[in-house]
Design a protein around this motif. Structure first.
Motif, mmCIF file in Angstrom:
data_model
loop_
_atom_site.group_PDB
_atom_site.id
_atom_site.type_symbol
_atom_site.label_atom_id
_atom_site.label_comp_id
_atom_site.label_asym_id
_atom_site.label_seq_id
_atom_site.Cartn_x
_atom_site.Cartn_y
_atom_site.Cartn_z
ATOM 1 N N VAL A 58 0.835 -1.199 0.000
ATOM 2 C CA VAL A 58 0.000 0.000 0.000
ATOM 3 C C VAL A 58 0.874 1.254 0.000
ATOM 4 O O VAL A 58 0.634 2.186 -0.764
ATOM 5 N N ALA A 83 -4.331 0.978 -4.013
ATOM 6 C CA ALA A 83 -3.895 1.112 -2.618
ATOM 7 C C ALA A 83 -5.101 1.035 -1.680
ATOM 8 O O ALA A 83 -5.041 0.387 -0.632
ATOM 9 N N ALA A 87 -5.725 -1.715 1.175
ATOM 10 C CA ALA A 87 -5.874 -1.269 2.571
ATOM 11 C C ALA A 87 -7.122 -1.884 3.198
ATOM 12 O O ALA A 87 -7.105 -2.293 4.359
#
Length: 94
Positions: A58, A83, A87
């Motif tokens: 990430v 990302a 996450a």
């Protein structure tokens, strides 16, 4: 050969970078992006330090998106989207 965080994470980041570049040229890569992130989460979650590896993934995507600058919004947006997906998967791992 000793596995490192960089060695484990970099190929996954590069895959997303390649997809973002394809998106910039007009290719629809949404499904491929989701698949790439899902495969990354699956691959890295098998490691004993999965949370650290996914956090590095990430971080790498966010850093790349931030470093692109304002002229590459689609490219940057794809990286930020990947990302974000990763996450959310980290949160599911608990």
């Amino acid at each position: 050969m000793k596995a490192t965080v960089v060695g484990l994470v970099t190929p996954h980041v590069i895959r997303v970078l390649d997809l973002a570049k394809q998106a910039e040229s007009g290719t629809n890569v949404d499904w491929h992006l989701r698949d790439a992130v899902a495969r990354t989460v699956e691959d890295l979650s098998q490691q004993f330090n999965a949370r650290d590896l996914l956090a590095a993934y990430v971080h790498g995507l966010e850093t790349a998106a931030r470093d692109l600058g304002p002229g590459r919004k689609l490219y940057s947006g794809m990286l930020q989207s990947a990302a974000g997906m990763a996450a959310r998967e980290i949160e599911r791992l608990g």
